[in-house]
Design a protein around this motif. Structure first.
Motif, PDB file in Angstrom:
ATOM      1  N   ARG A 166       0.805  -1.230   0.000  1.00 17.58           N
ATOM      2  CA  ARG A 166       0.000   0.000   0.000  1.00 17.58           C
ATOM      3  C   ARG A 166       0.836   1.278   0.000  1.00 17.58           C
ATOM      4  N   ASP A 167       2.067   1.198   0.501  1.00 18.74           N
ATOM      5  CA  ASP A 167       2.898   2.407   0.518  1.00 18.74           C
ATOM      6  C   ASP A 167       3.813   2.402  -0.713  1.00 18.74           C
ATOM      7  N   ALA A 176       7.081  -0.270  -4.878  1.00 20.02           N
ATOM      8  CA  ALA A 176       8.251  -0.286  -5.760  1.00 20.02           C
ATOM      9  C   ALA A 176       9.011  -1.609  -5.624  1.00 20.02           C
ATOM     10  N   VAL A 177       9.164  -2.082  -4.395  1.00 18.02           N
ATOM     11  CA  VAL A 177       9.843  -3.370  -4.162  1.00 18.02           C
ATOM     12  C   VAL A 177       9.079  -4.487  -4.859  1.00 18.02           C
ATOM     13  N   ALA A 234       3.739  -1.492 -12.090  1.00 12.16           N
ATOM     14  CA  ALA A 234       3.460  -0.812 -10.814  1.00 12.16           C
ATOM     15  C   ALA A 234       2.015  -0.339 -10.744  1.00 12.16           C
ATOM     16  N   ARG A 235       1.530   0.262 -11.808  1.00 12.49           N
ATOM     17  CA  ARG A 235       0.161   0.812 -11.814  1.00 12.49           C
ATOM     18  C   ARG A 235      -0.903  -0.269 -11.896  1.00 12.49           C
ATOM     19  N   GLN A 242      -0.573  -3.902 -11.604  1.00 14.40           N
ATOM     20  CA  GLN A 242      -0.548  -5.211 -10.954  1.00 14.40           C
ATOM     21  C   GLN A 242       0.059  -5.223  -9.557  1.00 14.40           C
ATOM     22  N   ALA A 243       1.132  -4.498  -9.313  1.00 12.92           N
ATOM     23  CA  ALA A 243       1.875  -4.646  -8.055  1.00 12.92           C
ATOM     24  C   ALA A 243       1.018  -4.424  -6.812  1.00 12.92           C
ATOM     25  N   SER A 244       0.075  -3.518  -6.864  1.00 13.81           N
ATOM     26  CA  SER A 244      -0.748  -3.254  -5.675  1.00 13.81           C
ATOM     27  C   SER A 244      -2.168  -3.814  -5.814  1.00 13.81           C
ATOM     28  N   ALA A 245      -2.357  -4.719  -6.759  1.00  8.79           N
ATOM     29  CA  ALA A 245      -3.685  -5.296  -7.005  1.00  8.79           C
ATOM     30  C   ALA A 245      -3.921  -6.553  -6.161  1.00  8.79           C
ATOM     31  N   ALA A 246      -5.169  -6.944  -6.069  1.00  8.71           N
ATOM     32  CA  ALA A 246      -5.549  -8.144  -5.314  1.00  8.71           C
ATOM     33  C   ALA A 246      -5.333  -9.427  -6.118  1.00  8.71           C
ATOM     34  N   ARG A 247      -5.024  -9.302  -7.393  1.00  4.83           N
ATOM     35  CA  ARG A 247      -4.746 -10.444  -8.263  1.00  4.83           C
ATOM     36  C   ARG A 247      -3.488 -10.137  -9.071  1.00  4.83           C
ATOM     37  N   SER A 248      -2.667 -11.157  -9.255  1.00 12.34           N
ATOM     38  CA  SER A 248      -1.468 -11.020 -10.081  1.00 12.34           C
ATOM     39  C   SER A 248      -1.419 -12.181 -11.062  1.00 12.34           C
TER      40      SER A 248
END
Length: 117
Positions: free
Chosen positions: A73-74, A79-80, A103-104, A106-112
């Motif tokens: 979330r941060d 980025a990591v 980053a936009r 997938q990285a912070s999504a609930a599915r990958s």
């Protein structure tokens, strides 16, 4: 369909030998990804399980699907996660776009979703 009695997603790949799961689309050790071994997938999934509570819920062909309970979330954690995902599966550039798109989208999504060509 293969149902596997596993307590966690990464255990599916640990419990089912690579020979049983058809390795197609170069997702492991193929000509396009000779350095990506079956054990690498297990270790990456185990790491993401601890870090983001990501669970493998599907695998079709050269695609792995993960449900992510605690996506980053941060900005730093995002980025990591982006760097890890892009390094693990550089074919994301073909499906999602460059590292900024990963980053936009997938990285912070609930599915990958990870796909190897």
């Amino acid at each position: 369909m293969l149902l596997v009695p596993a307590a966690a997603g990464h255990e599916v790949l640990a419990l089912v030998p690579a020979e049983i799961i058809a390795i197609i689309n170069n997702w492991s050790g193929g000509p396009s990804h000779p350095d990506l071994e079956y054990l690498d997938h297990i270790l990456v999934l185990q790491h993401w399980e601890r870090r983001w509570d990501a669970q493998l819920y599907g695998r079709v062909g050269g695609t792995l699907e993960l449900a992510v309970e605690r996506p980053p979330r941060d900005p730093f954690s995002g980025a990591v996660c982006t760097i890890e995902q892009s390094s693990y599966c550089y074919d994301l550039a073909q499906t999602l776009g460059d590292v900024y798109d990963v980053a936009r989208r997938q990285a912070s999504a609930a599915r990958s979703t990870f796909w190897w060509d």
